[in-house]
Design an enzyme around this catalytic site. Structure first.
Site, short mmCIF file in Angstrom:
data_model
loop_
_atom_site.label_atom_id
_atom_site.label_comp_id
_atom_site.label_asym_id
_atom_site.label_seq_id
_atom_site.Cartn_x
_atom_site.Cartn_y
_atom_site.Cartn_z
N SER A 182 22.22 -18.63 0.67
CA SER A 182 21.67 -19.13 1.71
C SER A 182 20.23 -20.06 1.04
O SER A 182 20.60 -20.97 2.02
CB SER A 182 20.44 -18.29 2.92
N LYS B 11 13.45 -18.76 0.76
CA LYS B 11 13.61 -19.54 1.45
C LYS B 11 12.81 -20.77 0.96
O LYS B 11 11.84 -20.60 0.62
CB LYS B 11 13.47 -19.10 2.98
#
Lengths: 207, 207
Positions: free
Chosen positions: A128, A166
């Site tokens: 990600s 993230k």
DNA sequence: CATGTTACTAAACTTTTGTTTAGTATACAA
DNA sequence: TTGTATACTAAACAAAAGTTTAGTAACATG
């Protein structure tokens, strides 16, 4: 002159002092040096040590046993004790090898990421964050902290999962954790559902 | 029992031995330890050292001055001498701090990229490898070598330029150096115009 | 050619350091 | 209660290690 104003004999003895400290974790005595180099008189060795001291390569404490102490600043470099990988400024054409003159400095990884309280590493297992240059298998170094600023890349725990890496994109009523990959979706959660565990301060990849 | 089968006094003395080695780069004598702890008799100290030796924390050579030598395997950990950043297996929800039990190992950067011959670092200043996770400002660690295999990321010198980092995509009559960024074009050159200087073995980024 | 540095030997001396003997006192376990 | 471990003092001894004195010899330098 031999190396850096030392005579060959003095260099050998200084080298032996280093080796002894390295191997036995204490400096040699005058007689131990004498034995190594077949110098029967302690004065012979003492003369060399005086010369080394005078030239600033070692320090001693008068009257103390095993008090020879190499002066770090002078000695490192001569015996390749420096820590770290050399950083080259540029890789020029022509020269077949990277000369020492080219070296800008030493990359001391221990200095870069010291073994200090609150610093941890985590291996990344998702994709990600590829657009932020964080790939599967990379180790992210993060500083453990319960909050972060918008824009920071964080390690967070969402919904009892294993921690994810993230980008913190919003901190208001909802916490926004944004991936750096269009295939993944931004996580929007209540603050109660998200635990920020740390801020990413580095990435290390071995290939 | 105090710490790890040592009495408090023994622990203190072992600690002092470590500190002395750290600060003065040689172990203390029995009398130096005695002075530190106000133990007037050398026997008092010698007893502690015998106990430490018996329990496997130090080693000594009979009759030699300053021969106390901490046993590395046992001592590291007790005095926090381990090198490296702890690698955590996972970051679980709930616990406010990362417990030691969670630690999978220690990331020893010196071990990962040892200061060995032929290993260099170069700071990347272009964007041509972003899709391979190599960004501007990253340090690439490369092993100096004159050839590489197709698929390797290499440091190469083209046309007397400063070295660039590219993926080696072809090695035949023409050498193909492929960027990992669609905005850049693949470099196709005669072997005589390209010098491969090394293969990238790691990437380090500090944020 | 005198002077200084290097590189030693030989022997004696002093200090530092490790070892040993003899003993005190406390605490803990069998 | 007897043994064992801890935690020491005091004093003497022996070995290890640093220091000093008195020289020799080669070599370079002004």
């Amino acid at each position: 002159m031999y190396k850096a104003n030392l005579t060959e004999r003095q260099y050998e003895i200084l080298e032996f002092v280093h080796e002894t400290i390295e191997e036995k974790s204490r400096p040699p005595t005058i007689r131990e040096i004498g034995r190594e180099f077949s110098i029967s008189s302690t004065k012979g060795v003492a003369d060399h040590l005086s010369a080394l001291e005078k030239k600033g390569w070692i320090e001693r404490v008068e009257g103390e046993a095993r008090s020879i102490r190499p002066v770090k600043e002078k000695t490192e470099g001569l015996f390749g004790e420096e820590e770290g990988v050399p950083v080259v400024g540029s890789v020029m054409a022509g020269e077949p090898t990277l000369a020492v003159e080219n070296v800008e400095g030493l990359l001391d990884l221990e200095e870069m990421f010291p073994n200090q309280e609150g610093l941890f590493a985590l291996r990344v297992d998702g994709n990600s964050m590829v657009e932020a240059g964080i790939h599967r298998g990379d180790l992210v170094i993060f500083r453990q902290q319960p909050t972060a600023e918008v824009g920071d890349i964080v390690v967070a725990v969402v919904d009892d999962e294993r921690g994810t890496v993230k980008k913190l994109a919003g901190l208001g009523e909802k916490i926004r954790l944004e991936p750096a990959n269009p295939d993944y979706e931004t996580i929007v959660k209540d603050p109660s559902e998200v635990e920020i565990r740390g801020r990413v301060v580095g990435v290390i990849r071995k290939m």
